[in-house]
Design a protein around this motif. Structure first.
Motif, PDB file in Angstrom:
ATOM      1  N   HIS A 169       0.386  10.924   6.080  1.00  0.00           N
ATOM      2  CA  HIS A 169      -0.301  10.672   7.519  1.00  0.00           C
ATOM      3  C   HIS A 169       0.243  11.500   8.656  1.00  0.00           C
ATOM      4  O   HIS A 169      -0.492  11.842   9.659  1.00  0.00           O
ATOM      5  N   GLY A 177      -6.398   9.325   8.672  1.00  0.00           N
ATOM      6  CA  GLY A 177      -5.943   7.619   8.696  1.00  0.00           C
ATOM      7  C   GLY A 177      -5.465   7.216   7.564  1.00  0.00           C
ATOM      8  O   GLY A 177      -5.491   5.892   7.245  1.00  0.00           O
ATOM      9  N   ASP A 181      -2.619   6.126   7.213  1.00  0.00           N
ATOM     10  CA  ASP A 181      -1.592   5.132   7.510  1.00  0.00           C
ATOM     11  C   ASP A 181      -2.285   3.741   7.400  1.00  0.00           C
ATOM     12  O   ASP A 181      -1.922   2.356   7.300  1.00  0.00           O
ATOM     13  N   ARG A 182      -3.740   3.627   7.452  1.00  0.00           N
ATOM     14  CA  ARG A 182      -4.646   2.647   7.544  1.00  0.00           C
ATOM     15  C   ARG A 182      -5.282   2.369   6.318  1.00  0.00           C
ATOM     16  O   ARG A 182      -5.219   1.102   5.766  1.00  0.00           O
ATOM     17  N   HIS A 183      -5.301   3.278   5.206  1.00  0.00           N
ATOM     18  CA  HIS A 183      -6.171   2.959   4.062  1.00  0.00           C
ATOM     19  C   HIS A 183      -5.435   3.385   2.761  1.00  0.00           C
ATOM     20  O   HIS A 183      -5.944   3.087   1.836  1.00  0.00           O
TER      21      HIS A 183
END
Length: 254
Positions: A205, A212, A214-216
């Motif tokens: 990330h 993204g 870091d989110r998924h």
């Protein structure tokens, strides 16, 4: 690279003099509990350790040594698949072990440190995106599992594998469906693999914030698919996975 990484880790966690006395790790060495970096994962790297308490590092090991094995990252569209193998120490129990997917990120991180500190041996290994695309995801996962087991600082006599398939090993292996919910060593392996892979995707990330990760963590969420449509795939996306392959074909990039 796999052997080199594990040998370096073994020297930090399980250095034994010829007299059989334990040698303390040098202060300047890197933290034993750190997960493999993303760069190591791209090379199919492995990182392991051994807490040299009691009998684990004797020349003649006990008759029965079981390790638990699990993976993280089969489904994502990007990043490596990671596997871990763990040999727990019955004299140093770890409370709270469970399938990593049922635990909060904070709980997983705390258990990661406990497992690394108390396990008799552990190894975190991976198969790279290039290996996934060349071998397919199933065979790449089995490869990562084999690396994790065969690079342990202690040779197990039985590998208990989460799922319904066993990698080719030179020791006995047992596939256990939902083993991560019932077998503590497999639960521990699932936690190490999950935390290590999540940390790798945080590194990714930092290089490619537009996706993204870091989110998924590379999974095919709506936001990730939208980013793929907008920016196209990066070098860490799995070309053999349908959404990425279709996008590349449509863009005439394959």
């Amino acid at each position: 690279m796999v052997a080199a990484l594990c040998n370096a880790q073994r020297a930090r966690g399980c250095a034994v003099r010829s007299t059989g006395q334990r040698r303390k790790p040098a202060r300047a060495q890197r933290n034993l509990h750190s997960a493999p970096s993303y760069a190591e994962a791209r090379r199919g790297g492995a990182r392991g350790g051994c807490d040299c308490r009691g009998d684990p590092c004797r020349t003649t090991p006990p008759m029965n040594i079981e390790c638990g094995v699990d993976e993280a990252g089969r489904g994502p569209l990007a990043g490596p698949v990671v596997a871990a193998a763990v040999i727990l120490d019955e004299t140093a129990p770890i409370h709270g072990l469970a399938d990593s997917k049922t635990l909060s990120a904070q709980k997983r991180a705390a258990l990661f440190e406990l497992i690394c500190a108390r396990a008799r041996a552990y190894c975190i290994a991976s198969a790279s995106v290039e290996e996934i695309d060349r071998l397919n995801i199933l065979n790449a996962t089995l490869l990562a599992m084999r690396r994790a087991v065969e690079t342990l600082a202690i040779r197990p006599t039985l590998a208990q594998i989460d799922g319904n398939r066993c990698p080719p090993l030179n020791i006995r292996a047992q596939a256990i469906v939902r083993g991560d919910a019932h077998i503590p060593a497999i639960s521990a392996a699932s936690i190490l693999a999950k935390v290590a892979r999540d940390r790798m995707l945080l590194e990714l990330h930092a290089q490619y914030p537009e996706y993204g990760f870091d989110r998924h963590a590379g999974y095919g969420t709506r936001a990730h698919l939208a980013a793929l449509q907008r920016y196209g795939p990066c070098v860490h996306h799995r070309r053999s996975f349908a959404p990425v392959r279709a996008l590349l074909k449509h863009s005439h990039l394959v």
